[in-house]
Design an enzyme around this catalytic site. Structure first.
Site, PDB file in Angstrom:
ATOM      1  N   LYS A  14       1.093  -1.350  -0.489  1.00 17.85           N
ATOM      2  CA  LYS A  14       0.059  -0.117   0.215  1.00 17.85           C
ATOM      3  C   LYS A  14       0.580   1.042  -0.424  1.00 17.85           C
ATOM      4  CE  LYS A  14      -2.151  -1.368   3.873  1.00 17.85           C
ATOM      5  NZ  LYS A  14      -1.305  -2.874   4.610  1.00 17.85           N
ATOM      6  N   ARG A  89     -10.274   0.110   8.434  1.00 20.67           N
ATOM      7  CA  ARG A  89      -9.596  -1.101   8.394  1.00 20.67           C
ATOM      8  C   ARG A  89     -10.815  -1.430   8.650  1.00 20.67           C
ATOM      9  NH1 ARG A  89      -3.594   0.260   8.349  1.00 20.67           N
ATOM     10  NH2 ARG A  89      -2.804  -1.642   8.845  1.00 20.67           N
ATOM     11  N   ARG A 128      11.535  -6.119   5.087  1.00 16.37           N
ATOM     12  CA  ARG A 128      11.109  -4.699   4.420  1.00 16.37           C
ATOM     13  C   ARG A 128      12.121  -4.360   5.682  1.00 16.37           C
ATOM     14  NH1 ARG A 128       5.796  -1.942   4.972  1.00 16.37           N
ATOM     15  NH2 ARG A 128       5.384  -3.210   7.214  1.00 16.37           N
ATOM     16  N   ARG A 161      10.888  -2.526  11.207  1.00 15.14           N
ATOM     17  CA  ARG A 161       9.841  -2.067  11.956  1.00 15.14           C
ATOM     18  C   ARG A 161       9.503  -3.050  13.055  1.00 15.14           C
ATOM     19  NH1 ARG A 161       4.575  -0.303   8.501  1.00 15.14           N
ATOM     20  NH2 ARG A 161       3.643  -1.572   9.333  1.00 15.14           N
ATOM     21  N   ARG A 172      -0.444  -9.889  12.492  1.00 11.68           N
ATOM     22  CA  ARG A 172      -1.879  -9.099  11.783  1.00 11.68           C
ATOM     23  C   ARG A 172      -2.274  -9.030  10.559  1.00 11.68           C
ATOM     24  NH1 ARG A 172       4.369  -5.919  10.341  1.00 11.68           N
ATOM     25  NH2 ARG A 172       2.799  -4.619   9.353  1.00 11.68           N
TER      26      ARG A 172
HETATM   27  P1  AP5 Z   1       4.646  -1.442   1.700  1.00 14.74           P
HETATM   28  O1  AP5 Z   1       4.945  -0.971   1.094  1.00 14.74           O
HETATM   29  O2  AP5 Z   1       5.731  -1.247   2.838  1.00 14.74           O
HETATM   30  O3  AP5 Z   1       3.663  -3.037   2.197  1.00 14.74           O
HETATM   31  P2  AP5 Z   1       1.590  -1.643   3.009  1.00 14.74           P
HETATM   32  O4  AP5 Z   1       1.067  -3.240   2.313  1.00 14.74           O
HETATM   33  O5  AP5 Z   1       2.153  -0.482   3.058  1.00 14.74           O
HETATM   34  O6  AP5 Z   1       2.555  -2.742   4.646  1.00 14.74           O
HETATM   35  P3  AP5 Z   1       2.582  -2.582   5.775  1.00 14.74           P
HETATM   36  O7  AP5 Z   1       3.236  -3.278   6.600  1.00 14.74           O
HETATM   37  O8  AP5 Z   1       3.054  -0.730   5.696  1.00 14.74           O
HETATM   38  O9  AP5 Z   1       0.864  -2.569   6.257  1.00 14.74           O
HETATM   39  P4  AP5 Z   1      -0.039  -2.484   7.337  1.00 14.74           P
HETATM   40  O10 AP5 Z   1      -1.841  -2.350   7.019  1.00 14.74           O
HETATM   41  O11 AP5 Z   1       0.597  -3.710   7.683  1.00 14.74           O
HETATM   42  O12 AP5 Z   1       0.952  -1.539   8.525  1.00 14.74           O
HETATM   43  P5  AP5 Z   1       1.068  -0.118   8.638  1.00 14.74           P
HETATM   44  O13 AP5 Z   1       1.652   0.742   8.538  1.00 14.74           O
HETATM   45  O14 AP5 Z   1      -0.508   0.638   8.183  1.00 14.74           O
HETATM   46  O15 AP5 Z   1       4.912  -2.789   1.799  1.00 14.74           O
HETATM   47  C1  AP5 Z   1       6.365  -3.976   1.962  1.00 14.74           C
HETATM   48  C2  AP5 Z   1       7.350  -4.584   1.792  1.00 14.74           C
HETATM   49  O16 AP5 Z   1       7.145  -5.266   1.130  1.00 14.74           O
HETATM   50  C3  AP5 Z   1       8.990  -3.507   1.501  1.00 14.74           C
HETATM   51  O17 AP5 Z   1       9.680  -3.237   1.871  1.00 14.74           O
HETATM   52  C4  AP5 Z   1       8.145  -2.961  -0.250  1.00 14.74           C
HETATM   53  O18 AP5 Z   1       9.937  -2.125  -0.264  1.00 14.74           O
HETATM   54  C5  AP5 Z   1       8.533  -4.015  -0.584  1.00 14.74           C
HETATM   55  N1  AP5 Z   1       7.538  -3.940  -1.925  1.00 14.74           N
HETATM   56  C6  AP5 Z   1       6.134  -3.700  -2.238  1.00 14.74           C
HETATM   57  N2  AP5 Z   1       5.571  -3.621  -3.013  1.00 14.74           N
HETATM   58  C7  AP5 Z   1       6.441  -4.445  -3.441  1.00 14.74           C
HETATM   59  C8  AP5 Z   1       6.826  -5.015  -4.965  1.00 14.74           C
HETATM   60  N3  AP5 Z   1       5.740  -5.103  -6.194  1.00 14.74           N
HETATM   61  N4  AP5 Z   1       7.637  -6.217  -5.671  1.00 14.74           N
HETATM   62  C9  AP5 Z   1       8.427  -5.951  -4.325  1.00 14.74           C
HETATM   63  N5  AP5 Z   1       8.294  -6.040  -3.237  1.00 14.74           N
HETATM   64  C10 AP5 Z   1       7.403  -5.172  -2.736  1.00 14.74           C
HETATM   65  O19 AP5 Z   1       0.140  -0.281  10.269  1.00 14.74           O
HETATM   66  C11 AP5 Z   1       0.600  -0.005  11.601  1.00 14.74           C
HETATM   67  C12 AP5 Z   1      -0.793  -0.636  12.891  1.00 14.74           C
HETATM   68  O20 AP5 Z   1      -1.082   1.150  12.649  1.00 14.74           O
HETATM   69  C13 AP5 Z   1      -1.249  -1.477  12.457  1.00 14.74           C
HETATM   70  O21 AP5 Z   1      -0.780  -2.727  12.939  1.00 14.74           O
HETATM   71  C14 AP5 Z   1      -2.090  -0.955  13.907  1.00 14.74           C
HETATM   72  O22 AP5 Z   1      -1.658  -1.097  14.613  1.00 14.74           O
HETATM   73  C15 AP5 Z   1      -2.011   0.849  13.313  1.00 14.74           C
HETATM   74  N6  AP5 Z   1      -3.142   1.394  11.989  1.00 14.74           N
HETATM   75  C16 AP5 Z   1      -2.515   2.168  11.111  1.00 14.74           C
HETATM   76  N7  AP5 Z   1      -3.676   1.928  11.148  1.00 14.74           N
HETATM   77  C17 AP5 Z   1      -4.828   1.557  11.325  1.00 14.74           C
HETATM   78  C18 AP5 Z   1      -6.307   1.165  11.214  1.00 14.74           C
HETATM   79  N8  AP5 Z   1      -7.519   2.356  10.004  1.00 14.74           N
HETATM   80  N9  AP5 Z   1      -7.155   1.691  12.653  1.00 14.74           N
HETATM   81  C19 AP5 Z   1      -6.596   0.584  13.066  1.00 14.74           C
HETATM   82  N10 AP5 Z   1      -5.166   0.319  13.626  1.00 14.74           N
HETATM   83  C20 AP5 Z   1      -3.890   1.089  12.383  1.00 14.74           C
END
Ligand code: AP5
Length: 220
Positions: A14, A89, A128, A161, A172
């Site tokens: 994302k 979410r 990552r 992270r 997760r």
């Molecule tokens: P990346 O782009 O970082 O993936 P992502 O989908 O953004 O993954 P996240 O882990 O950030 O998502 P998440 O939803 O768990 O975490 P968030 O920060 O929102 O890519 C991942 C890896 O793959 C990277 O190394 C990248 O380089 C690689 N990659 C990407 N695309 C690629 C490709 N095409 N080919 C090859 N490699 C690739 O949330 C964290 C925490 O915050 C949650 O657990 C929760 O506690 C809280 N939180 C956040 N939002 C909310 C909400 N709305 N409600 C409640 N709690 C929330």
């Protein structure tokens, strides 16, 4: 106000895809995960509230999330367009977002479901690395920095992270299945969901999304 939502499990890309879309559109990137991590780093009250949930891979309570999102939207102009990454979410967040949008004569343009196999997700999260300084995201094999451990953009230190440890990643993914997957049906019923193959190179995923946003095809 127009909104595009990137929906998908942890590691689906994302944040990575949002970066690609940002340079091709005028959408403002809003990542609730990034906002929460910044609040934790700055020692803000909202960060203190969120920290324990994030460390365990659990969702932060809806009221905390809605507060930071509405505050963020109030900072923008009424005609601004937003690209949500990691929000909403839960069904409650989705319903509250609908209320906020209707109060601002806004609408959801598209919800993109980033589809990736579980094995790829686990591999992406394990590899990552994030820049401690500017937040740029790399992968040790797929998207490596030129110098290991050093950010290409600002020279900052790359780190893993704390919620990317194996046990937290598995939780997760489980939390996504239990609490976020119901949003797929919610947005499908509204007729705004588009499924996109996010297991391919990031440039191809960005191109597929851009094609749908420009009205070229219905789904990729
Ligand atoms: P990346 O782009 O970082 O993936 P992502 O989908 O953004 O993954 P996240 O882990 O950030 O998502 P998440 O939803 O768990 O975490 P968030 O920060 O929102 O890519 C991942 C890896 O793959 C990277 O190394 C990248 O380089 C690689 N990659 C990407 N695309 C690629 C490709 N095409 N080919 C090859 N490699 C690739 O949330 C964290 C925490 O915050 C949650 O657990 C929760 O506690 C809280 N939180 C956040 N939002 C909310 C909400 N709305 N409600 C409640 N709690 C929330």
């Amino acid at each position: 106000m127009k909104v595009v939502i990137l929906l998908g499990p942890p590691g689906a890309g994302k944040g990575t895809i949002a970066e690609g879309l940002k340079s091709a559109t005028d959408y403002i990137h809003v990542s609730t995960g990034d906002m929460l991590r910044a609040a934790v780093k700055a020692g803000k009250p909202v960060g203190l509230q969120a920290r324990s949930y994030m460390e365990k891979g659990e969702l932060v309570p809806d009221d905390v999330i809605m507060r930071i999102v509405t505050e963020r939207l109030e900072e923008g102009t009424p005609n601004a367009h937003y690209l949500f990454d990691g929000f909403p979410r839960t069904l409650e967040q989705a319903r509250l977002l609908d209320e906020v949008l209707s109060a601002h004569q806004g609408r959801i343009e598209r919800v993109f479901l980033l589809e990736v196999s579980r094995q790829v997700l686990v591999d992406r999260l394990a590899g990552r690395r994030v820049c401690r300084n500017c937040g740029a995201v790399y992968h040790i094999r797929n998207i490596p920095p030129k110098i290991p451990g050093v950010c290409d953009i600002c020279g900052g230190e790359l780190y893993q992270r704390p919620d990317d440890t194996e046990a937290t990643v598995l939780n997760r993914l489980e939390v996504f299945k239990k609490q976020t997957q119901s949003l797929i049906e919610y947005y499908e019923m509204k007729g705004v969901l588009a499924r996109v193959d996010a297991g391919q190179e990031k440039e191809k995923t960005v191109a597929a999304i851009m094609q749908i946003l420009r009205g070229g095809i219905q789904e990729a």
